[in-house]
Scaffold this active site. Structure first.
Site, short mmCIF file in Angstrom:
data_model
loop_
_atom_site.label_atom_id
_atom_site.label_comp_id
_atom_site.label_asym_id
_atom_site.label_seq_id
_atom_site.Cartn_x
_atom_site.Cartn_y
_atom_site.Cartn_z
N GLY A 119 0.82 -1.19 0.00
CA GLY A 119 0.00 0.00 0.00
C GLY A 119 0.87 1.25 0.00
N GLY A 147 0.25 -5.16 0.44
CA GLY A 147 -0.94 -5.06 -0.37
C GLY A 147 -0.85 -5.78 -1.69
#
Length: 354
Positions: free
Chosen positions: A66, A114
């Site tokens: 992320g 992520g």
């Protein structure tokens, strides 16, 4: 004109999603999560789309995780925006897991955090000789999320615990052994694999991947399983470190050093999460737990400090608070699991789907 952060394309019967922030190693933003979800919605009921493929632009990897710099900026001023990002991201992770069409993840190069969430929950997961997979969250004062606790807790023996607490990078063989991937395809065969998938029906995807697959290389874990299982078979991080240091195995001693450099709070919260995840039935259950702990950690000083040290100032010298494992009490750890307003609501989503 600014290029889209996710390239959405249709080739033959294949929908293709390419993460397109190569200068940021395709780190996920809120916009990217929304673009991915929108494309999956569009293709789910399209009879012309037989499978979906996800990969990353550039030659460095699929996705480094992320956008933690954005999380850092928000955490500094008490902005709750990361909670919205995590909510959307985790729901996307769950959707990928239950997607009704073959979802082929090309896990070439770096795949972290992520990036694992948008790939390792897919139905067909491909690694190459360049693959480096990791859940490095404890190094920034965070915990494995995006369904990482689901994957890590189901790895053979204590491999998942080792990978989580050391933030170790998994090569292709280790990724397959830990259950993060299924197939080994050399990187120079990826283009021809994509061509085959574009011409394949949904029932021919596995056969297409098999045609390009090769035997996986030997895994370093094959010779390490004994000491890993012995050293990590406890619910106490300090005891794990003690066992590693006294094992007489050089690799175990290196693991102890790696763990000792991580956030004491994140280590204890992560081990608690992994042990609990073993008893949870579904990915959704694990994501619910992860969302609760992620939101709680947003106000932890270690998250801001960890991102500062790794990404902002890049001095690689975080000052954790507290700085010692013994200073993180069981009561403190439990606070990160207390039920509150921060709930993901995936059970409600499943009821709506039924």
């Amino acid at each position: 004109m600014t290029a889209a952060e996710v390239l959405v394309d249709v080739s033959g019967r294949m929908g293709r999603l390419t993460l397109n922030r190569p200068r940021a190693l395709n780190a996920l933003t809120a916009e990217m999560v929304q673009l991915l979800d929108d494309a999956l919605s569009e293709w789910e009921h399209d009879p012309e789309i037989a499978c979906v493929l996800i990969d990353g632009e550039g030659d460095r990897g699929l996705c480094a995780g992320g956008d933690i710099r954005a999380i850092y900026d928000a955490a500094l001023v008490g902005d709750p925006a990361p909670k919205k990002f995590w909510r959307d991201e985790y729901r996307l992770n769950a959707r990928i897991k239950r997607y009704p069409k073959p979802y082929v993840a090309i896990m070439d190069g770096i795949v972290m955090g992520g990036g694992v969430g948008v790939s390792a929950h897919g139905s067909v997961r491909v690694v190459t000789e360049r693959t480096k997979i990791a859940m490095p969250e404890v190094g920034i004062g965070f915990v494995p999320d995006v369904g990482g606790t689901y994957l890590l807790s189901r790895a053979p023996g204590e491999l998942g615990t080792h990978a989580a607490l050391t933030a170790a990078q998994l090569g292709p063989a280790e990724a397959i052994k830990c259950g993060f991937a299924d197939h080994f395809v050399p990187s120079d065969s990826l283009a021809s694999l994509a061509e085959d998938l574009a011409n394949a029906g949904s029932d021919a995807v596995d056969a297409a991947v098999q045609r390009h697959s090769e035997p996986v290389p030997p895994s370093t874990f094959d010779s390490d399983m004994e000491w890993i299982n012995e050293c990590y078979a406890t619910d106490d991080v300090a005891e794990i470190v003690r066992r590693l240091r006294s094992s007489g195995v050089q690799a175990a001693e290196r693991a102890a050093g790696a763990i000792s450099a991580k956030s004491p709070t994140a280590l204890k919260v992560s081990l608690r999460a992994l042990r609990t995840a073993r008893g949870l039935d579904t990915l959704e259950d694990c994501l619910e737990q992860e969302y609760r702990t992620s939101c709680a950690l947003l106000s932890s000083p270690d998250l801001v400090e960890g991102i500062r040290a790794q990404v902002v100032d890049k001095d690689r010298n975080p000052q954790w608070s507290p700085g010692l494992l013994d200073e993180v009490s069981a009561d403190v750890v439990e606070k990160f699991y207390a039920a509150g307003d921060d709930e993901l609501g995936l059970a409600t989503m499943e009821e709506c789907d039924d």
